[in-house]
Structure formats: C-alpha cells, structure tokens
Design a protein around this motif. Sequence first.
Motif, PDB file in Angstrom:
ATOM      1  N   SER A   1       0.819  -1.202   0.000  1.00 29.67           N
ATOM      2  CA  SER A   1       0.000   0.000   0.000  1.00 29.67           C
ATOM      3  C   SER A   1       0.860   1.263   0.000  1.00 29.67           C
ATOM      4  N   LEU A   2       1.907   1.283   0.812  1.00 32.34           N
ATOM      5  CA  LEU A   2       2.824   2.422   0.844  1.00 32.34           C
ATOM      6  C   LEU A   2       3.515   2.595  -0.505  1.00 32.34           C
ATOM      7  N   ASN A   3       3.906   1.502  -1.113  1.00 31.22           N
ATOM      8  CA  ASN A   3       4.563   1.554  -2.409  1.00 31.22           C
ATOM      9  C   ASN A   3       3.651   2.166  -3.469  1.00 31.22           C
ATOM     10  N   LYS A   4       2.410   1.721  -3.525  1.00 26.45           N
ATOM     11  CA  LYS A   4       1.460   2.239  -4.508  1.00 26.45           C
ATOM     12  C   LYS A   4       1.179   3.717  -4.277  1.00 26.45           C
ATOM     13  N   PHE A   5       1.047   4.099  -3.014  1.00 26.81           N
ATOM     14  CA  PHE A   5       0.753   5.501  -2.697  1.00 26.81           C
ATOM     15  C   PHE A   5       1.874   6.417  -3.174  1.00 26.81           C
ATOM     16  N   TRP A   6       3.119   6.083  -2.852  1.00 25.06           N
ATOM     17  CA  TRP A   6       4.223   6.972  -3.191  1.00 25.06           C
ATOM     18  C   TRP A   6       4.519   6.971  -4.691  1.00 25.06           C
ATOM     19  N   LEU A   7       4.314   5.853  -5.348  1.00 29.22           N
ATOM     20  CA  LEU A   7       4.488   5.845  -6.798  1.00 29.22           C
ATOM     21  C   LEU A   7       3.424   6.703  -7.470  1.00 29.22           C
ATOM     22  N   ALA A   8       2.215   6.693  -6.907  1.00 28.63           N
ATOM     23  CA  ALA A   8       1.161   7.552  -7.450  1.00 28.63           C
ATOM     24  C   ALA A   8       1.492   9.024  -7.244  1.00 28.63           C
TER      25      ALA A   8
END
Length: 340
Positions: free
Chosen positions: A66-73
């Motif tokens: 979830s953290l990965n997806k958020f920061w990539l977004a």
Amino acid sequence: MTRKAISVALQGGGSHGAFTWGVLDRLLEDDRIHIEAISGTSAGAMNAAALLSGYARGGASGARESLNKFWLAISDYAAFSPMQRSWIDQVMGNWSLQNSPGYLWANWFGNLVSPYQSNPFNLSPLRSVLNKYIDIEALRSCSNIRIFVAATNVRTGKAKIFDRDSLSIDALLASACLPHLYQAVEIEGEAYWDGGYMGNPVIWPLIYKAETADVVLIQINPLTREQTPTSVDDINDRRDEITFNSSLIHEMRAIAFVQRLLDQGALKEPWSSQYKNMRMHMISDPQGMEDLGASSKMNVEHSFVMHLKSMGYQTANNWIKSNISKIGKSSTLDIRSTFL
C-alpha cells in the motif's frame, strides 16, 4: 517468537516523507517487530493511513504494498508539475528546486495571492490520490494498529487528534493543509490547517493510548543547521523548520522531565503509577536530510522519491542492527543532548 512492540511517530515534511516510507518498509519487513500505534502529521499522516489501509487487507506485506502504490502515485504527478529541477541541477545531481522557474514563480505568487483567490474551486490533486489509494473503511477495521493524526484548529489554535474512528480523507488533507498553499479544510463546522503547527508529530497519544512504552520517532526535519541562512528563501525555510519542530521539542522536554523524576524516585505512590517511563528512540539521517535543502520537499519526481526511500530503508536497517536488543529494555535516544 514474541515480537517487540513499538509505537512510531511520523513527522511531516512534504516529499521527504518518502524517507519515512523507507523506514517503515524496513520495520514492516522485520518479523521481530510489531507496530502497535502510529502518530502522524502531514506526510506522516499519509504514511500512517497508507500503512493501516494495506495492513487491514494483507498484514505487513499488504502495508508495504500500500505504501509503495501511494508513493508511486504521488511521484506520477511530478511529470505534470510546473516545479521541475533546472537542467543544471539535474546535471549536478542536486535535488533542490531553488533554481526551478516554476518553484520561484509559485513562491512569488503565493506571497501575493491567497489560495482562496488563486484556487477558488479548491481543486486538490492530492484528494484524488488519497481517494484512490487510501481505503478508509479498511483502515477503520484495522484493530491491530492504533492511529492518531494531528491537525490544527484554526479558530482555537489547538491540536485536533483524529483517531481510527474519526479519520477521513478530509482529516488527512487537514493534517497537510499549509495555509499559504491550500484553503482551510472544513470538518464538522471547524476549519483546520497543517497539524505541524501544534505537533510534528504529537507524542502524547502514544503515551496515554498505547500499551508499549517504546516510541520510535522518525525524524525528517533537521533540528540544527550549521550555516546561518541569508537568502529570503533560506530564511523562510529555516523559520518553518524551527516552527514545526518547536512543539516536538516541548513534548520531549516534558518526557525527559518525567523520566528524571521517575528515575530519581521523586514521584511516590499513588502519583508514580500514573506516569509511564517512556523508552524513546529515534531513526534519522540529519546530515543527509540537511544536505537536501528545504525546497526539495516540493520535489516529487520518481528518482528523488526512490532515493529518499532508499535512504530511509538503509538508515532503519542500521538502526535495527544496533538497537533491536534494547527495545523493551531501555531508551536509545538521549533526549537531553538531542532536544534540550
């Protein structure tokens, strides 16, 4: 295996919150550690919400995803941002935006026009990202980790703490609402600004509403700078750093005072049992963050975000190697020498 319980306190600091992402990624990777509670402000609040949103669906691995997806977004938006590094800075490997025409224009314009004039429809790309990547219902169902998000009440000047039951997308936006950039966020008839004015982050909910006495502060705002700022931008940036660190310093002083009383046996029953002797820890890279410069907090390009994550991951990895045996036993942060 009995896991070591900790609470984590996450500072705000724009894109520098990606450093915190790296720290959290390493902590979540370690099955010897359990995060019991999180206090977050601004970018720290976003990290906390993304973590819980993913943890509710898939445990520690779900939180990391979830953290990965958020920061990539977040970094995807950099391609459309007018605030880009100059070609000279790119060649020199400088992450600062101080030579960016878009950044300089935004600073100049922001000093002349309020967000109520420049953005009358209150458009917010961040709201779109939060709506897509933060599952509030899942977050509220996450009973394994407590969450506390701080915002500042504009009318009273007091800190407002949103917990798991009251947290919302509006509350997250309120926690990150810098008043010279965004309109105040209205929640139940009250207006809120960035939580950093009253707590960056707040520590006291982790003292009174979490079981563990071990609090790990993830520090991304430099406490000290060796050089006296002389330019307008540098003066403003250092002023903001001092402002956003001031409430944290006051809380740390209070914690150190109680620690000293308890260690000296100055508090007797029934008073001594009403206070928790906190074990304080800090994960930080003060020199690395100071070298970045304050303007880089507005830089969310992919390469920079990943650079910050890598810094945070490695810093946390080094901290764990040196200090995991002390969790649950003693502090690894000397509050007096660091904050007093």
